[in-house]
Design an enzyme around this catalytic site. Structure first.
Site, short mmCIF file in Angstrom:
data_model
loop_
_atom_site.label_atom_id
_atom_site.label_comp_id
_atom_site.label_asym_id
_atom_site.label_seq_id
_atom_site.Cartn_x
_atom_site.Cartn_y
_atom_site.Cartn_z
N LYS A 98 0.93 -1.35 0.05
CA LYS A 98 -0.08 0.18 0.12
C LYS A 98 0.82 1.22 0.05
O LYS A 98 1.64 1.46 1.05
CB LYS A 98 -1.15 -0.08 1.25
CG LYS A 98 -1.89 -1.12 1.28
CD LYS A 98 -2.74 -1.26 2.46
CE LYS A 98 -2.02 -1.60 3.91
NZ LYS A 98 -2.81 -1.65 5.08
N THR B 119 -8.59 9.35 8.49
CA THR B 119 -8.21 8.28 7.73
C THR B 119 -7.94 7.11 8.70
O THR B 119 -7.54 6.15 8.28
CB THR B 119 -6.94 8.58 6.77
OG1 THR B 119 -6.05 8.77 7.64
CG2 THR B 119 -7.35 9.40 5.87
N GLY C 32 -8.41 3.79 10.48
CA GLY C 32 -8.94 2.50 10.11
C GLY C 32 -8.70 2.09 8.68
O GLY C 32 -9.33 1.09 8.49
N THR C 33 -8.15 2.87 7.95
CA THR C 33 -7.85 2.54 6.51
C THR C 33 -7.56 1.08 6.33
O THR C 33 -8.08 0.51 5.33
CB THR C 33 -6.86 3.50 5.95
OG1 THR C 33 -7.22 4.88 6.09
CG2 THR C 33 -7.02 3.63 4.32
N GLY C 34 -6.38 0.73 6.90
CA GLY C 34 -5.88 -0.54 6.51
C GLY C 34 -6.73 -1.57 6.90
O GLY C 34 -6.68 -2.71 6.50
N CYS C 35 -7.35 -1.68 8.17
CA CYS C 35 -8.39 -2.55 8.58
C CYS C 35 -9.36 -2.74 7.80
O CYS C 35 -9.83 -4.09 7.25
CB CYS C 35 -8.62 -2.11 10.00
SG CYS C 35 -7.60 -1.97 11.20
#
Length: 266
Positions: free
Chosen positions: A176, A209, A211-214
């Site tokens: 990412k 932003t 919580g983007t990865g979860c």
């Protein structure tokens, strides 16, 4: 009789502020039409300003939750997030190796606020035990460096980063690149070492932003549970997360969450 939706299990820590972790996973799964189930690995005291405390669950509690869900209800995909310690990583890796379903590993190392969520002593277990179970691993640039030592400073470095992560055994890796200074686009690289898919989306000027990865990993798992191939699942997940980032909202005094329900209100 109502048709049962696909089943996705998240194995992760909680976020009392509701923006990341188990809470984000279940919201994303609901928004994407799958039934979310959970195995809690740790409890965090967390809000928009950071993580104020972490309490890991015992390995037997994690194992019991997992077996209770998988042995009775079943599962079509599994997503892992915060695993915190080497014993928990080892426990979850053992459970995943015995589960016949695609696995999305989000190798969570630090929170959005820079708070550590994985003990340094657990890194070798992530490399040697957890990553080999992954259908897709979804590290961000900091996690790539933490796991492999590779530093990504430009877009062309992402291929080297992906190769370094693939060496630990996941079938696919999604590097990412959201933190790269790439101008108007957020660029990610999905590869299995043979195929390459460069995924680009508009970069939204929104600081909220959390919580983007979860959310992205959960969206990929939802797509796999629905029977999509990895590239298609990742492509759909990136589109969903891009919309969620654009709609992210202020919460508390710090960094607010992405909006998991944005597509439901269009």
């Amino acid at each position: 009789m109502t048709t049962r939706p696909p089943l996705v299990l998240t194995v992760a820590g909680s976020d009392s502020g509701g923006g990341a972790g188990i809470q984000a996973d279940l919201k994303a799964m609901l928004a994407l039409g799958v039934h979310g189930m959970s195995v809690l690995t740790a409890v965090t005291a967390q809000n928009s300003r950071g993580v104020h405390g972490v309490w890991e669950l015992p390995e037997e509690a994690v194992r019991a939750q997992y077996r209770a869900v998988v042995d009775d209800i079943g599962v079509h995909a599994v997503k892992t997030g915060m695993l915190a310690t080497a014993p928990l990583v080892e426990t979850v890796a053992e459970l995943l190796a015995d589960t016949d379903a695609p696995v999305v590993v989000d190798p969570v190392g630090v929170s959005k606020h820079g708070d550590p969520l994985l003990a340094a002593s657990a890194l070798e277990s992530v490399r040697k035990r957890l990553l080999p179970t992954a259908t897709v691993a979804t590290p961000n640039l900091d996690e790539v460096t933490q796991l492999t030592g590779v530093r990504v400073e430009r877009e062309t470095d992402m291929r080297t980063a992906a190769e370094a992560v693939l060496a630990y055994g996941p079938r696919w890796v999604l590097v990412k690149g959201g933190h790269l200074p790439t101008g108007a686009e957020a660029v990610d690289l999905l590869t299995d070492g043979t195929e390459e898919h460069w995924l680009r989306a508009p970069r939204h000027d929104n600081r909220h932003t959390h919580g983007t990865g979860c959310t992205l990993a959960s969206a990929v798992a939802a797509g796999l549970a629905r029977g999509l191939a990895v590239p298609e699942a990742v492509r759909e997940a990136k589109a969903y997360v891009t919309g969620a980032i654009a709609a992210g909202f202020a919460l508390g005094e710090g960094i607010g969450p992405v909006d998991h329900g944005w597509a439901l209100r269009r």
